[in-house]
Design a protein around this motif. Structure first.
Motif, short mmCIF file in Angstrom:
data_model
loop_
_atom_site.label_atom_id
_atom_site.label_comp_id
_atom_site.label_asym_id
_atom_site.label_seq_id
_atom_site.Cartn_x
_atom_site.Cartn_y
_atom_site.Cartn_z
N GLY A 269 0.81 -1.21 0.00
CA GLY A 269 0.00 0.00 0.00
C GLY A 269 0.84 1.26 0.00
N TRP A 270 0.15 2.40 -0.07
CA TRP A 270 0.81 3.70 0.02
C TRP A 270 0.11 4.54 1.09
N GLY A 271 0.87 5.43 1.73
CA GLY A 271 0.32 6.33 2.73
C GLY A 271 0.50 7.78 2.31
N TYR A 272 -0.13 8.70 3.03
CA TYR A 272 -0.10 10.10 2.62
C TYR A 272 1.28 10.73 2.73
N GLN A 273 2.02 10.41 3.76
CA GLN A 273 3.31 11.06 3.96
C GLN A 273 4.32 10.72 2.86
N GLY A 274 4.16 9.57 2.23
CA GLY A 274 5.06 9.22 1.13
C GLY A 274 6.51 9.18 1.55
#
Length: 307
Positions: free
Chosen positions: A185-190
């Protein structure tokens, strides 16, 4: 309003907003017509719509794009007024610049080609050293949300015949690979890994994971390692690889495939049509990701299971 225009865009791109009960084409069209009626009612005398915070013409561009995707012709007085409003403004934020570009590319007027080129240059210069985009001006390391919209706009510009430096897509693809969580997955903070190895992200969400997957599939194809262009999917075609363009640091096909497999696996485990937040933003990103993925896999199902 943002939720409404996202539904209109998704519905007219061929994937109606999912609901729990079965609906038919008549009900979908009635929903679209109600949404269009609302947008017409809310449009101001200037041709735009009330904006969100300080993001200049971002919401107006989104409303215009929704109406165009819902089948409203560019000769319609509401669209004529909206385009006049958009053409008078030069945005300085990533979201607004990207959405304005998507509108110009959707209309396809030769008059807007210089504006598309100007926005492409702005987006290329605003890309951070990590390969991502922030809210504007190259400030900060960037985030997945701004980056998704920047790439959608740049891909649409390529389809309109506007040149985008190859290295822009190479840097973007490196960013998405380096910011993936080991779970896929990916998160907002990157959070960016110093290599192409996955790195733990603070929180993975469905909306940002479909943003990441859609961007990876699109970038891979624009750089010549995918099949989307050959499938004729709108808004994507191969970037010219002749000449000296490019940074020479593009990920390998094997690295891209591994990222796609991890991400696809994450979505299989976490797929939903009712996320805990940003529902309509997510549905738009989901449609883009699934369309890019199916084109890359050579599928031509009119009503796939997810749809």
């Amino acid at each position: 309003m943002i939720g409404l225009v996202s539904v209109l865009i998704v519905a007219q791109l061929g994937w109606p907003a999912p609901v729990q009960a079965q609906v038919d084409a008549i009900e979908v069209q009635q929903s679209i017509d109600r949404g269009l009626g609302y947008l017409r009612k809310e449009q101001g005398g200037s041709g735009g719509w009330p904006e969100y915070g300080s993001y200049s013409i971002g919401l107006s561009a989104l409303c215009t794009l929704a109406m165009l995707n819902a089948g409203v012709p560019d000769s319609d007085p509401a669209i004529v007024a909206a385009l006049s409003y958009l053409r008078r403004t030069r945005p300085e934020h990533t979201y607004a610049t990207a959405l304005q570009t998507l509108v110009y590319c959707q209309v396809g007027s030769a008059e807007d080609l210089p504006r598309i080129r100007r926005n492409v240059q702005w987006l290329a210069e605003a890309q951070s050293s990590t390969g991502a985009w922030s809210y504007g001006g190259g400030v900060g390391v960037g985030d997945p949300s701004n980056s998704q919209f920047a790439l959608l706009a740049l891909a649409a510009a390529v389809d309109r015949g506007v040149e985008v430096p190859r290295e822009v897509f190479e840097r973007a693809l490196r960013y998405w690979i380096a910011a993936q969580d080991p779970s896929g997955g990916w998160g907002y903070q990157g959070i960016v890994s110093p290599s192409f190895s996955p790195v733990n992200q603070d929180r993975q969400t469905p909306s940002l994971t479909v943003a990441g997957l859609g961007s990876v599939y699109a970038c891979a194809d624009l750089l010549g390692s995918g099949k989307i262009a050959a499938a004729g999917l709108p808004a994507l075609q191969m970037v010219d690889t002749s000449g000296a363009g490019g940074s020479g640091l593009a990920p390998t096909s094997k690295q891209v495939e591994e990222v796609q497999q991890r991400g696809d696996g994450w979505m299989r485990q976490n797929y939903t049509i009712t996320p805990q937040e940003w529902t309509y933003y997510y549905l738009y990103g989901l449609e883009r990701y699934m369309s890019f993925r199916e084109a890359a896999e050579g599928k031509e199902e009119k009503e796939p299971r997810w749809y």
